[in-house]
Design a protein around this motif. Structure first.
Motif, PDB file in Angstrom:
ATOM      1  N   LYS A   6       0.886  -1.250  -0.018  1.00 16.52           N
ATOM      2  CA  LYS A   6       0.127   0.121  -0.203  1.00 16.52           C
ATOM      3  C   LYS A   6       0.980   1.363  -0.059  1.00 16.52           C
ATOM      4  O   LYS A   6       1.672   1.473   1.069  1.00 16.52           O
ATOM      5  CB  LYS A   6      -0.908  -0.050   1.149  1.00 16.52           C
ATOM      6  CG  LYS A   6      -1.720   1.180   1.362  1.00 16.52           C
ATOM      7  CD  LYS A   6      -2.253   1.158   2.659  1.00 16.52           C
ATOM      8  CE  LYS A   6      -3.106   2.365   3.136  1.00 16.52           C
ATOM      9  NZ  LYS A   6      -3.728   2.482   4.476  1.00 16.52           N
ATOM     10  N   PHE A   7       0.724   2.167  -0.906  1.00 20.24           N
ATOM     11  CA  PHE A   7       1.262   3.559  -0.923  1.00 20.24           C
ATOM     12  C   PHE A   7       0.473   4.595  -0.748  1.00 20.24           C
ATOM     13  O   PHE A   7      -0.716   4.676  -1.466  1.00 20.24           O
ATOM     14  CB  PHE A   7       1.816   3.674  -2.339  1.00 20.24           C
ATOM     15  CG  PHE A   7       3.013   2.813  -3.063  1.00 20.24           C
ATOM     16  CD1 PHE A   7       4.166   3.197  -2.541  1.00 20.24           C
ATOM     17  CD2 PHE A   7       2.676   1.803  -3.694  1.00 20.24           C
ATOM     18  CE1 PHE A   7       5.117   2.296  -3.038  1.00 20.24           C
ATOM     19  CE2 PHE A   7       3.595   0.969  -4.203  1.00 20.24           C
ATOM     20  CZ  PHE A   7       5.006   1.247  -3.903  1.00 20.24           C
ATOM     21  N   GLY A  12       0.589  10.066  -7.575  1.00 22.33           N
ATOM     22  CA  GLY A  12       1.181  10.627  -8.560  1.00 22.33           C
ATOM     23  C   GLY A  12       2.176   9.955  -9.410  1.00 22.33           C
ATOM     24  O   GLY A  12       2.707  10.219 -10.594  1.00 22.33           O
ATOM     25  N   LEU A  13       2.573   8.942  -8.537  1.00 20.59           N
ATOM     26  CA  LEU A  13       3.560   7.922  -9.139  1.00 20.59           C
ATOM     27  C   LEU A  13       3.359   6.783  -9.906  1.00 20.59           C
ATOM     28  O   LEU A  13       3.847   6.143 -10.602  1.00 20.59           O
ATOM     29  CB  LEU A  13       4.513   7.509  -8.126  1.00 20.59           C
ATOM     30  CG  LEU A  13       5.772   8.341  -7.446  1.00 20.59           C
ATOM     31  CD1 LEU A  13       6.312   7.918  -6.282  1.00 20.59           C
ATOM     32  CD2 LEU A  13       6.554   9.032  -8.361  1.00 20.59           C
ATOM     33  N   MET A  14       1.814   6.760  -9.903  1.00 17.02           N
ATOM     34  CA  MET A  14       1.163   5.584 -10.719  1.00 17.02           C
ATOM     35  C   MET A  14       1.874   5.541 -12.228  1.00 17.02           C
ATOM     36  O   MET A  14       2.208   4.096 -12.355  1.00 17.02           O
ATOM     37  CB  MET A  14      -0.218   5.739 -10.866  1.00 17.02           C
ATOM     38  CG  MET A  14      -1.129   4.398 -11.307  1.00 17.02           C
ATOM     39  SD  MET A  14      -0.723   3.055 -10.486  1.00 17.02           S
ATOM     40  CE  MET A  14      -2.097   3.108  -9.411  1.00 17.02           C
ATOM     41  N   PHE A  61      11.622  17.336  -9.564  1.00 14.65           N
ATOM     42  CA  PHE A  61      10.379  17.317 -10.327  1.00 14.65           C
ATOM     43  C   PHE A  61       9.199  17.965  -9.878  1.00 14.65           C
ATOM     44  O   PHE A  61       7.972  17.625 -10.151  1.00 14.65           O
ATOM     45  CB  PHE A  61       9.762  15.723 -10.636  1.00 14.65           C
ATOM     46  CG  PHE A  61      10.713  14.828 -11.028  1.00 14.65           C
ATOM     47  CD1 PHE A  61      11.313  14.847 -12.309  1.00 14.65           C
ATOM     48  CD2 PHE A  61      11.272  13.860 -10.120  1.00 14.65           C
ATOM     49  CE1 PHE A  61      12.156  14.062 -12.821  1.00 14.65           C
ATOM     50  CE2 PHE A  61      12.108  12.888 -10.483  1.00 14.65           C
ATOM     51  CZ  PHE A  61      12.700  12.884 -11.812  1.00 14.65           C
ATOM     52  N   ASN A  62       9.535  19.062  -9.100  1.00 19.93           N
ATOM     53  CA  ASN A  62       8.419  20.163  -8.599  1.00 19.93           C
ATOM     54  C   ASN A  62       7.823  20.905  -9.517  1.00 19.93           C
ATOM     55  O   ASN A  62       7.170  21.876  -9.390  1.00 19.93           O
ATOM     56  CB  ASN A  62       9.070  20.759  -7.182  1.00 19.93           C
ATOM     57  CG  ASN A  62      10.111  21.971  -7.584  1.00 19.93           C
ATOM     58  OD1 ASN A  62      10.685  21.859  -8.778  1.00 19.93           O
ATOM     59  ND2 ASN A  62      10.530  22.642  -6.674  1.00 19.93           N
ATOM     60  N   VAL A  92      -2.027  14.098 -12.741  1.00 22.15           N
ATOM     61  CA  VAL A  92      -1.203  13.588 -13.487  1.00 22.15           C
ATOM     62  C   VAL A  92      -1.656  12.108 -13.726  1.00 22.15           C
ATOM     63  O   VAL A  92      -1.627  11.690 -14.960  1.00 22.15           O
ATOM     64  CB  VAL A  92       0.325  13.421 -12.696  1.00 22.15           C
ATOM     65  CG1 VAL A  92       1.125  12.298 -13.398  1.00 22.15           C
ATOM     66  CG2 VAL A  92       1.059  14.758 -12.404  1.00 22.15           C
ATOM     67  N   VAL A  93      -2.340  11.482 -12.862  1.00 23.89           N
ATOM     68  CA  VAL A  93      -2.861  10.102 -13.139  1.00 23.89           C
ATOM     69  C   VAL A  93      -4.375  10.263 -13.831  1.00 23.89           C
ATOM     70  O   VAL A  93      -4.493   9.560 -14.973  1.00 23.89           O
ATOM     71  CB  VAL A  93      -2.973   9.307 -11.752  1.00 23.89           C
ATOM     72  CG1 VAL A  93      -3.454   7.960 -12.016  1.00 23.89           C
ATOM     73  CG2 VAL A  93      -1.691   9.430 -10.945  1.00 23.89           C
TER      74      VAL A  93
END
Length: 196
Positions: A6-7, A12-14, A61-62, A92-93
């Motif tokens: 679980k994250f 946003g990293l998906m 990556f900001n 993003v996702v």
């Protein structure tokens, strides 16, 4: 016989996770109403601070924050700040061309109201039969639930955030959703389909 990872802060990293890892089972992307997230965070001690303007994180990556710098400078409340961060992380996702192809999107609200149906959706995507015992205790409150929300009704659980914010604060947070063009959520309790 399987590990579940679980994250909590990795929505946003998906797309990146999907490129870097060959998942045997389709990941689940869980979304919850951003106003409910803000209300929940504000009750926790970790977010117990005075809002003094939106501070763009000094992280790699900001640029996903910096492109909205002018708008973020207009935010005046902690609720707006939290909703803006939710929008930046999830936009993003939500706008990714592989959205709902490489992962299964589940809404917290739907999971609460229709747990059997939503869990079945996940297992159908995995082409697996869910364990029979999975559905036995679905209506019991978890040990981390502070109030007996299931006894008070599911709508009470979904609408808790409305008691936390004044109408003017909800209007301010709606301004944030509108700026980021997030159509899944509004001041309604439940998510809805985006306009085509």
């Amino acid at each position: 016989d399987r590990m579940i990872v679980k994250f909590v802060r990795a929505n946003g990293l998906m797309p990146w996770l999907m490129k870097k890892f060959d998942f045997e089972l389709t990941p689940v992307y869980l979304l919850r109403h951003p106003f409910a997230i803000a209300a929940s965070q504000m009750k926790e001690g970790s977010w117990d601070y005075e809002f003094d303007g939106y501070e763009i994180p000094d992280v790699p990556f900001n640029h996903i924050f910096k492109r909205h710098e002018s708008f973020l400078a207009t935010l005046k409340t902690k609720g707006e700040e939290m909703v803006a961060t939710w929008c930046i992380n999830n936009k993003v996702v939500l706008e990714h061309d592989r959205h709902n192809k490489d992962w299964t999107t589940i809404f917290y609200e739907s999971l609460l109201l229709h747990p059997e149906r939503e869990l079945q959706r996940i297992f159908d995507r995995w082409e697996m039969s869910p364990p029979e015992e999975l559905f036995e205790d679905l209506r019991d409150a978890s040990s981390t639930t502070k109030e007996a929300t299931f006894q008070k009704g599911l709508e009470a659980q979904l609408s808790k955030w409305r008691k936390h914010f004044h109408k003017s604060e909800i209007d301010q947070m709606m301004r944030v959703l509108n700026y980021f063009e997030i159509e899944l959520y509004s001041d309604d309790l439940l998510p809805h389909s985006p306009k085509k």
